[in-house]
Design a protein around this motif. Sequence first.
Motif, short mmCIF file in Angstrom:
data_model
loop_
_atom_site.label_atom_id
_atom_site.label_comp_id
_atom_site.label_asym_id
_atom_site.label_seq_id
_atom_site.Cartn_x
_atom_site.Cartn_y
_atom_site.Cartn_z
N SER A 104 87.67 -6.76 91.95
CA SER A 104 86.66 -7.80 92.11
C SER A 104 85.88 -7.59 93.40
O SER A 104 84.68 -7.89 93.47
CB SER A 104 87.32 -9.18 92.13
N LEU A 105 86.52 -7.04 94.43
CA LEU A 105 85.81 -6.76 95.68
C LEU A 105 84.76 -5.69 95.48
O LEU A 105 83.62 -5.83 95.92
CB LEU A 105 86.80 -6.32 96.76
N LEU A 106 85.11 -4.60 94.77
CA LEU A 106 84.15 -3.53 94.55
C LEU A 106 83.02 -3.98 93.65
O LEU A 106 81.87 -3.57 93.82
CB LEU A 106 84.84 -2.31 93.95
N ARG A 107 83.32 -4.85 92.69
CA ARG A 107 82.28 -5.33 91.81
C ARG A 107 81.25 -6.19 92.53
O ARG A 107 80.15 -6.40 92.03
CB ARG A 107 82.90 -6.12 90.65
N SER A 108 81.61 -6.71 93.69
CA SER A 108 80.65 -7.48 94.46
C SER A 108 79.69 -6.59 95.22
O SER A 108 78.75 -7.08 95.85
CB SER A 108 81.39 -8.40 95.45
N PHE A 109 79.90 -5.29 95.15
CA PHE A 109 79.02 -4.33 95.80
C PHE A 109 78.07 -3.73 94.78
O PHE A 109 78.43 -3.50 93.63
CB PHE A 109 79.82 -3.19 96.44
N LEU A 210 105.50 12.12 102.97
CA LEU A 210 104.53 13.16 102.66
C LEU A 210 103.99 12.97 101.24
O LEU A 210 104.71 12.48 100.36
CB LEU A 210 105.14 14.55 102.81
N TYR A 211 102.76 13.35 101.04
CA TYR A 211 102.06 13.29 99.76
C TYR A 211 101.69 11.86 99.33
O TYR A 211 101.23 11.66 98.21
CB TYR A 211 102.85 13.99 98.65
N GLU A 212 101.91 10.89 100.21
CA GLU A 212 101.37 9.56 99.93
C GLU A 212 99.86 9.57 100.16
O GLU A 212 99.34 10.39 100.93
CB GLU A 212 102.05 8.50 100.80
N TRP A 213 99.20 8.64 99.51
CA TRP A 213 97.74 8.62 99.57
C TRP A 213 97.23 7.83 100.78
O TRP A 213 97.83 6.84 101.19
CB TRP A 213 97.17 8.00 98.30
N VAL A 214 96.11 8.31 101.30
CA VAL A 214 95.37 7.60 102.34
C VAL A 214 94.06 7.11 101.71
O VAL A 214 93.43 7.83 100.94
CB VAL A 214 95.08 8.51 103.55
N GLU A 215 93.66 5.89 102.05
CA GLU A 215 92.46 5.28 101.48
C GLU A 215 91.69 4.53 102.56
O GLU A 215 92.19 4.34 103.68
CB GLU A 215 92.85 4.32 100.36
N THR A 216 90.46 4.14 102.24
CA THR A 216 89.67 3.37 103.21
C THR A 216 90.35 2.02 103.43
O THR A 216 90.92 1.42 102.52
CB THR A 216 88.24 3.16 102.70
N SER A 217 90.26 1.55 104.67
CA SER A 217 90.98 0.33 105.05
C SER A 217 90.20 -0.94 104.76
O SER A 217 90.77 -2.01 104.59
CB SER A 217 91.32 0.38 106.54
N GLY A 218 88.86 -0.86 104.73
CA GLY A 218 88.06 -2.06 104.55
C GLY A 218 87.87 -2.84 105.84
O GLY A 218 87.39 -3.98 105.82
N TYR A 219 88.22 -2.24 106.97
CA TYR A 219 88.11 -2.94 108.25
C TYR A 219 86.73 -2.81 108.88
O TYR A 219 86.51 -3.24 110.01
CB TYR A 219 89.16 -2.42 109.24
N SER A 220 85.80 -2.18 108.19
CA SER A 220 84.44 -2.05 108.69
C SER A 220 83.47 -2.53 107.63
O SER A 220 83.87 -2.87 106.51
CB SER A 220 84.13 -0.59 109.07
N SER A 221 82.19 -2.57 107.97
CA SER A 221 81.17 -3.03 107.02
C SER A 221 80.66 -1.90 106.13
O SER A 221 79.70 -2.08 105.40
CB SER A 221 80.00 -3.64 107.79
N VAL A 222 81.30 -0.73 106.19
CA VAL A 222 80.79 0.45 105.47
C VAL A 222 81.41 0.59 104.10
O VAL A 222 80.71 0.69 103.09
CB VAL A 222 81.02 1.72 106.31
N PHE A 223 82.74 0.62 104.02
CA PHE A 223 83.44 0.86 102.76
C PHE A 223 84.32 -0.33 102.40
O PHE A 223 84.94 -0.94 103.28
CB PHE A 223 84.33 2.10 102.85
N PRO A 224 84.43 -0.64 101.12
CA PRO A 224 85.45 -1.59 100.68
C PRO A 224 86.82 -0.94 100.77
O PRO A 224 86.91 0.29 100.85
CB PRO A 224 85.06 -1.87 99.22
N PRO A 225 87.88 -1.70 100.77
CA PRO A 225 89.21 -1.08 100.84
C PRO A 225 89.57 -0.37 99.55
O PRO A 225 89.13 -0.75 98.47
CB PRO A 225 90.13 -2.29 101.09
N GLY A 226 90.37 0.68 99.69
CA GLY A 226 90.96 1.31 98.51
C GLY A 226 90.30 2.55 98.00
O GLY A 226 90.78 3.13 97.03
#
Length: 288
Positions: A104-109, A210-226
């Motif tokens: 739902s967060l990404l759909r708001s973009f 090891l081998y766990e995923w890293v994703e955007t945090s959503g702590y900035s105004s640039v990218f949504p989390p995930g």
Amino acid sequence: MRNLLEFLARYNHWLLFVLLEVIGVVLLFQYNSYQGSVWFSSANAVAGKVLSWDAKVESFFSMSKANQELTQRNLYLEQQVKMLSGQLGEATKDSGWVHRNQLSLLRSFKLIPAKVVSNSVDRYDNLLTIDKGSADGVRKDMGVACGQGVVGIVYMVSTHYSVVIPVLNTSSNISCRIRGRGYFGYLHWNGGDPRLAYIEDVPRHAHFRLYEWVETSGYSSVFPPGIAVGKILHVYNSPDGVSYRLQVELATDFGNLSDVCVVDNEPMLEQIDIMRSARDSLKLKDGK
């Protein structure tokens, strides 16, 4: 006109011959059933071949639009997987699953599909150019992603084109977190292999594998989390020894990048403006 008349007078016998041949062919195929059926079949074959070529050409030129739509759809599907994972985690009481509501967060973009028209991966200051600009709603500091993961941040915008600072630029700095863990750091590339980058300033008390995923945090105004960044390959100590430095294999293949989406960050900007206004109000209240 005089030249035309001279031409007709000079080649009148040839013109008469061609005219009689055309009349003869028309009469032959019109009044003879066998010859007519042969002509009809041949004409259909030729027309079918021409239409087939036309369909192939049209399909080729529509591939670009199809790729843009697939890129946008991949972003939505990635977030949908995270949402379903969150629901499963809630049902099984497993705190390791990613939080829900990210779809739902990404759909708001608003996602603006774009085509990469220029790209480099062998420099320290790599830049990327896309074929969308201010006329399409692109603004500076918008995030750029593809179906595989994060790409970069819009740096300069003209009417119909934009320059993006990709992850493969030593000045790039994107806030990231370890998926399902919550620990965050900053994505940085030091040059060299375009498939590898580093997450800096991860806390020493962080727990991960090891081998766990890293994703955007959503702590900035640039990218949504995930939005996917990459997988953890190695763990190092930071130079000062107070944090971890993670080597990650990037999810995005920058050497084969053609279709991207610009993420309109207006909803997040509104949230940040509200938070700033609230902080300012609290400061004024405390000052009184």
